[in-house]
Write a protein that holds these residues in place. Structure first.
Motif, PDB file in Angstrom:
ATOM      1  N   CYS A 150     -15.430   2.471   0.881  1.00 49.14           N
ATOM      2  CA  CYS A 150     -15.488   2.374   2.527  1.00 49.14           C
ATOM      3  C   CYS A 150     -14.171   2.347   2.851  1.00 49.14           C
ATOM      4  O   CYS A 150     -13.745   2.966   3.839  1.00 49.14           O
ATOM      5  N   PHE A 151     -13.121   1.537   2.266  1.00 51.84           N
ATOM      6  CA  PHE A 151     -11.771   1.607   2.653  1.00 51.84           C
ATOM      7  C   PHE A 151     -11.095   3.089   2.628  1.00 51.84           C
ATOM      8  O   PHE A 151     -10.254   3.614   3.354  1.00 51.84           O
ATOM      9  N   GLU A 152     -11.567   3.721   1.615  1.00 50.89           N
ATOM     10  CA  GLU A 152     -11.103   5.212   1.210  1.00 50.89           C
ATOM     11  C   GLU A 152     -11.766   6.121   2.232  1.00 50.89           C
ATOM     12  O   GLU A 152     -10.907   7.029   2.678  1.00 50.89           O
ATOM     13  N   THR A 153     -12.854   5.930   2.566  1.00 49.65           N
ATOM     14  CA  THR A 153     -13.439   6.882   3.823  1.00 49.65           C
ATOM     15  C   THR A 153     -12.600   6.480   4.816  1.00 49.65           C
ATOM     16  O   THR A 153     -12.081   7.643   5.688  1.00 49.65           O
ATOM     17  N   THR A 154     -12.311   5.482   5.311  1.00 50.38           N
ATOM     18  CA  THR A 154     -11.586   5.070   6.566  1.00 50.38           C
ATOM     19  C   THR A 154     -10.217   5.836   6.424  1.00 50.38           C
ATOM     20  O   THR A 154      -9.942   6.209   7.436  1.00 50.38           O
ATOM     21  N   ARG A 155      -9.476   5.609   5.478  1.00 58.33           N
ATOM     22  CA  ARG A 155      -8.261   6.169   5.284  1.00 58.33           C
ATOM     23  C   ARG A 155      -8.119   7.753   5.376  1.00 58.33           C
ATOM     24  O   ARG A 155      -7.515   8.056   6.072  1.00 58.33           O
ATOM     25  N   LEU A 156      -8.996   8.226   4.918  1.00 61.61           N
ATOM     26  CA  LEU A 156      -8.900   9.862   4.957  1.00 61.61           C
ATOM     27  C   LEU A 156      -9.268  10.415   6.334  1.00 61.61           C
ATOM     28  O   LEU A 156      -8.898  11.061   6.822  1.00 61.61           O
ATOM     29  N   VAL A 157     -10.422   9.679   6.686  1.00 59.82           N
ATOM     30  CA  VAL A 157     -10.842  10.021   8.343  1.00 59.82           C
ATOM     31  C   VAL A 157      -9.675   9.648   9.183  1.00 59.82           C
ATOM     32  O   VAL A 157      -9.187  10.514  10.071  1.00 59.82           O
ATOM     33  N   ALA A 158      -8.896   8.418   8.912  1.00 58.69           N
ATOM     34  CA  ALA A 158      -7.748   8.174   9.657  1.00 58.69           C
ATOM     35  C   ALA A 158      -6.808   9.323   9.665  1.00 58.69           C
ATOM     36  O   ALA A 158      -5.933   9.751  10.636  1.00 58.69           O
ATOM     37  N   GLU A 159      -6.504   9.600   8.391  1.00 53.82           N
ATOM     38  CA  GLU A 159      -5.180  10.637   8.116  1.00 53.82           C
ATOM     39  C   GLU A 159      -5.900  11.902   8.532  1.00 53.82           C
ATOM     40  O   GLU A 159      -4.739  12.614   9.232  1.00 53.82           O
ATOM     41  N   TYR A 160      -6.894  12.517   8.646  1.00 51.73           N
ATOM     42  CA  TYR A 160      -7.394  13.727   9.039  1.00 51.73           C
ATOM     43  C   TYR A 160      -7.243  13.621  10.634  1.00 51.73           C
ATOM     44  O   TYR A 160      -6.840  14.782  11.224  1.00 51.73           O
ATOM     45  N   LEU A 161      -7.653  12.482  11.332  1.00 50.00           N
ATOM     46  CA  LEU A 161      -7.532  12.502  12.829  1.00 50.00           C
ATOM     47  C   LEU A 161      -5.996  11.949  13.313  1.00 50.00           C
ATOM     48  O   LEU A 161      -5.846  12.233  14.468  1.00 50.00           O
ATOM     49  N   GLY A 162      -5.163  11.743  12.315  1.00 44.96           N
ATOM     50  CA  GLY A 162      -3.899  11.300  12.633  1.00 44.96           C
ATOM     51  C   GLY A 162      -3.777  10.126  13.526  1.00 44.96           C
ATOM     52  O   GLY A 162      -3.134   9.988  14.449  1.00 44.96           O
ATOM     53  N   LEU A 163      -4.695   9.105  13.398  1.00 49.66           N
ATOM     54  CA  LEU A 163      -4.837   7.860  13.872  1.00 49.66           C
ATOM     55  C   LEU A 163      -3.590   6.953  13.623  1.00 49.66           C
ATOM     56  O   LEU A 163      -3.109   6.976  12.433  1.00 49.66           O
ATOM     57  N   LYS A 164      -3.132   6.442  14.517  1.00 49.10           N
ATOM     58  CA  LYS A 164      -1.767   5.553  14.338  1.00 49.10           C
ATOM     59  C   LYS A 164      -2.337   4.179  13.667  1.00 49.10           C
ATOM     60  O   LYS A 164      -3.370   3.566  13.952  1.00 49.10           O
ATOM     61  N   PRO A 165      -1.410   3.557  12.814  1.00 45.65           N
ATOM     62  CA  PRO A 165      -1.492   2.380  12.351  1.00 45.65           C
ATOM     63  C   PRO A 165      -1.897   1.267  13.265  1.00 45.65           C
ATOM     64  O   PRO A 165      -1.239   1.462  14.465  1.00 45.65           O
ATOM     65  N   ASN A 166      -2.906   0.361  13.011  1.00 45.89           N
ATOM     66  CA  ASN A 166      -3.130  -0.849  14.031  1.00 45.89           C
ATOM     67  C   ASN A 166      -4.003  -0.292  15.068  1.00 45.89           C
ATOM     68  O   ASN A 166      -4.343  -1.141  15.940  1.00 45.89           O
ATOM     69  N   THR A 167      -4.367   1.138  15.118  1.00 44.07           N
ATOM     70  CA  THR A 167      -5.418   1.658  16.001  1.00 44.07           C
ATOM     71  C   THR A 167      -6.797   1.700  15.718  1.00 44.07           C
ATOM     72  O   THR A 167      -7.645   1.807  16.356  1.00 44.07           O
ATOM     73  N   PHE A 168      -6.788   1.261  14.433  1.00 39.29           N
ATOM     74  CA  PHE A 168      -8.235   1.408  13.683  1.00 39.29           C
ATOM     75  C   PHE A 168      -8.337   0.310  12.353  1.00 39.29           C
ATOM     76  O   PHE A 168      -7.074  -0.088  12.198  1.00 39.29           O
ATOM     77  N   SER A 169      -9.685  -0.083  12.024  1.00 38.46           N
ATOM     78  CA  SER A 169      -9.821  -1.077  11.312  1.00 38.46           C
ATOM     79  C   SER A 169     -11.106  -0.997  10.646  1.00 38.46           C
ATOM     80  O   SER A 169     -12.206  -0.135  11.034  1.00 38.46           O
ATOM     81  N   VAL A 170     -11.463  -1.812   9.610  1.00 41.54           N
ATOM     82  CA  VAL A 170     -12.565  -1.926   8.820  1.00 41.54           C
ATOM     83  C   VAL A 170     -13.416  -3.148   8.960  1.00 41.54           C
ATOM     84  O   VAL A 170     -12.497  -4.275   9.042  1.00 41.54           O
ATOM     85  N   SER A 171     -14.728  -3.301   9.180  1.00 38.15           N
ATOM     86  CA  SER A 171     -15.375  -4.366   9.053  1.00 38.15           C
ATOM     87  C   SER A 171     -16.764  -4.113   8.450  1.00 38.15           C
ATOM     88  O   SER A 171     -17.115  -3.050   8.157  1.00 38.15           O
TER      89      SER A 171
END
Length: 344
Positions: free
Chosen positions: A228-249
């Motif tokens: 789950c965390f890896e999916t999030t990391r890879l999607v955030a990287e793909y979309l260029g999301l900035k740190p602290n603008t996304f999270s997991v629950s």
């Protein structure tokens, strides 16, 4: 050998009638990989307590999201099957782990078409005991009992496959285009923490301590939390999301045992209490919209957010029968059919 594919999703009650919901919940919750306690305890909990209290409430929830054609999860899964079937070179059957059409029904359909080599395709990006594993275990039991001449291959968890990451990221980008939001929450279906430890093939790596998911290990092949965390990391990287603008629950906990944290409902509440006004949410553990996305997130989640002062709550739909997703699955299937392994 003649090849065919069995797509397998979670399942759904036949209708919103409490009797049908009770039947479905009974099959689902009595699965030893869903509630993994001794049979006597599971029977006491499910048949003695849950099935006497929960069906009516669940039926009311299903009635809020039920479509004229039937269960959204079933309808969307059928649409996905039809679209894939139209562009692939092998027969495609659909099954549900719980309810109908059953895995037996799907295998029988393929057998009647002359198929003896089956690709079992759990429609779950991340591996978990209560999803992928229970599908594969039941399929093998049925093969040995009813379909001994069949050979099975299964699709591994595709949580980090570039095709999946791109498709998921594109669906998020498309839904949020022009949307002014402060934070993107990746909400995954929850599981008990003990499921993570039980799935640890090293028997030592998974500690759920905030670091083990980032430390390389063979345990990650079957670690739902890491995936789950890896999916999030890879999607955030793909979309260029900035740190602290996304999270997991994690959502949908049951009972009193510790489940994966942080919990989605409490996270939404916390965001609102901290003054957040515009929240977006995506549910990457599901490929088809269902009760957990349409009611628990899109309705209950939004209600929680508004109660604590939030204003705008944007939900990203699941991949469903999105054309890009259909083409990805069809390509994976054709690669398998022509002896090219589907790998992450």
């Amino acid at each position: 050998m003649s090849k065919g594919v069995l797509l397998v999703n979670l399942g759904s009650p036949e209708s919103t009638d409490p009797k049908d919901v009770k039947k479905y919940l009974g099959e689902f919750l009595m699965d030893e990989r869903v509630i993994d306690v001794p049979l006597w305890a599971r029977t006491l909990l499910v048949k003695g307590i849950i099935l006497n209290t929960r069906p009516k409430k669940s039926a009311e929830a299903y009635s809020k999201i039920w479509w004229e054609e039937g269960s959204p999860l079933i309808v969307l899964s059928e649409r996905l099957q039809d679209k894939i079937d139209n562009i692939t070179s092998v027969p495609i059957a659909l099954a549900m782990r719980y309810g109908t059409p059953s895995i037996y029904d799907g295998l029988k359909e393929l057998e009647e078409k002359g198929v003896d080599e089956v690709l079992i395709f759990p429609l779950y990006p991340q591996f978990a005991m209560a999803t992928t594993e229970t599908i594969l275990v039941l399929a093998e039991e049925l093969r040995q009992k009813y379909f001994p001449k069949m050979n099975f291959t299964s699709v591994p968890a595709f949580y980090n496959h570039p095709d999946y990451i791109r498709t998921l990221a594109n669906s998020i980008s498309e839904r949020l285009e022009g949307v002014d939001y402060e934070h993107l929450l990746f909400s995954y279906h929850g599981v008990p923490e003990r499921h993570i430890r039980k799935s640890d093939i090293t028997n030592s790596h998974c500690k759920i301590d905030g670091s083990c998911c980032q430390t390389a290990s063979t345990a990650h092949q079957f670690c739902y939390r890491h995936q789950c965390f890896e999916t999030t990391r890879l999607v955030a990287e793909y979309l260029g999301l900035k740190p602290n603008t996304f999270s997991v629950s994690f959502q949908s906990r049951l009972g009193f045992d510790p489940w994966l944290k942080p919990y989605t409902d409490r996270t939404i509440e916390r965001f609102g209490n901290q003054g957040m006004k515009k929240l977006a949410i995506v549910t990457p553990a599901f490929v088809s919209d269902c009760l957990e996305t349409l009611e628990e997130i899109a309705m209950e989640g939004e209600e929680i957010f508004h109660e604590v002062g939030g204003k705008e709550f944007t939900v990203v739909p699941c991949l469903n029968d999105r054309e890009e997703w259909v083409k990805v699955l069809a390509r994976w299937i054709d690669e398998w059919a022509h002896q090219k392994p589907v790998e992450a």
